[in-house]
Design a protein around this motif. Structure first.
Motif, PDB file in Angstrom:
ATOM      1  N   SER A  94     -37.861  25.072  14.457  1.00 26.59           N
ATOM      2  CA  SER A  94     -37.852  26.081  15.504  1.00 26.59           C
ATOM      3  C   SER A  94     -36.445  26.586  15.800  1.00 26.59           C
ATOM      4  N   GLU A  95     -35.486  25.685  15.806  1.00 29.33           N
ATOM      5  CA  GLU A  95     -34.109  26.091  16.085  1.00 29.33           C
ATOM      6  C   GLU A  95     -33.580  27.029  15.006  1.00 29.33           C
ATOM      7  N   LEU A  96     -33.801  26.665  13.756  1.00 30.07           N
ATOM      8  CA  LEU A  96     -33.324  27.501  12.645  1.00 30.07           C
ATOM      9  C   LEU A  96     -34.001  28.868  12.659  1.00 30.07           C
ATOM     10  N   VAL A  97     -35.309  28.871  12.914  1.00 29.82           N
ATOM     11  CA  VAL A  97     -36.072  30.116  12.884  1.00 29.82           C
ATOM     12  C   VAL A  97     -35.662  31.048  14.019  1.00 29.82           C
ATOM     13  N   THR A  98     -35.590  30.527  15.238  1.00 31.85           N
ATOM     14  CA  THR A  98     -35.247  31.401  16.364  1.00 31.85           C
ATOM     15  C   THR A  98     -33.822  31.929  16.253  1.00 31.85           C
TER      16      THR A  98
END
Length: 249
Positions: A94-98
């Motif tokens: 989630s961190e990488l994607v956002t």
């Protein structure tokens, strides 16, 4: 199948045309697919949704809870480790994607209002473990009625999780949670508050997941990672009847 993780973002001060929103959605699908392949097996499903206005996005990871790279949940230790690994991978995803999506050219000049790493079903399980831990530590200080009330709350949480996961994982989870639950250090993000229960401080496990209902979205694409093999656009979403519905929580 369980919702293993969800990346959520909300940006303001941007207005996208229909074409720009579609391009952002396609870019988000590419980013999510490539990133998910680093953490999840090929039969995992991605559900990508965008809503216009102040642009919001939901990228949900759907798959089996007991996936091969974590091993089979057979006892409490294996169960805890499996849940911890899934939560950790989900947060990294989630961190990488956002971060990548909110840096897209379509969102230049936008103000990032919120980015969330939602833990979904694994997060629910972790909250069950934490509440059970608290109950076992304080049961003698509670009246029989108060203890029964907390037991009922835990059972309701457990039933919600069991409804999310595949049958093979249900018996294993019941077996694992049937044992005495040892102390589990609470993560920094558990966000524990307290409330008085007849003189005892009971934890209020503040949810990291948002509870707003699923919105009407302007972009929606759903596909399996196994169908993603090139740098081209991910495959179009198949008929909804072929895939389980999403319930937002």
């Amino acid at each position: 199948m369980a919702q293993l993780a969800e990346a959520y973002f909300h940006v303001r001060r941007v207005s996208l045309s229909v074409v720009e929103l579609k391009q952002l959605g396609d870019d988000a699908s590419k980013i999510a697919a490539k990133t998910a392949l680093e953490f999840f097996p090929p039969d995992t499903i991605l559900d990508v949704r965008l809503a216009e206005g102040s642009v919001r996005g939901w990228i949900t990871v759907i798959g089996a809870l007991t996936i091969p790279i974590y091993g089979v949940v057979a006892d409490y230790k294996g169960f805890k480790e499996s849940v911890t690994e899934i939560i950790s991978d989900g947060r990294k995803f989630s961190e990488l994607v956002t971060e990548s999506i909110t840096s897209a050219k379509e969102l230049e000049g936008a103000r990032i209002y919120r980015r969330e790493r939602r833990t979904k079903t694994p997060g629910k399980i972790k909250r069950i473990i934490e509440k059970r831990q608290w109950l076992e530590e304080h049961r003698r200080q509670l009246s029989a009625g108060d203890a029964a009330h907390v037991d009922h709350e835990i059972e309701q949480m457990l039933q919600s999780v069991l409804a999310d996961i595949e049958p093979a994982a249900r018996a294993a989870m019941r077996e694992a949670l049937g044992e005495d639950v040892p102390h589990i250090p609470l993560s920094e993000e558990a966000r524990i508050a307290v409330r008085p229960t007849r003189g005892v401080q009971e934890p209020l496990l503040l949810r990291l997941d948002s509870t707003e209902p699923a919105p009407e979205t302007d972009y929606h694409r759903r596909f399996k990672l196994s169908d993603w093999a090139t740098d081209d656009d991910p495959p179009p979403s198949p008929g909804r009847a072929l895939l389980p519905p999403i319930e937002r929580n």
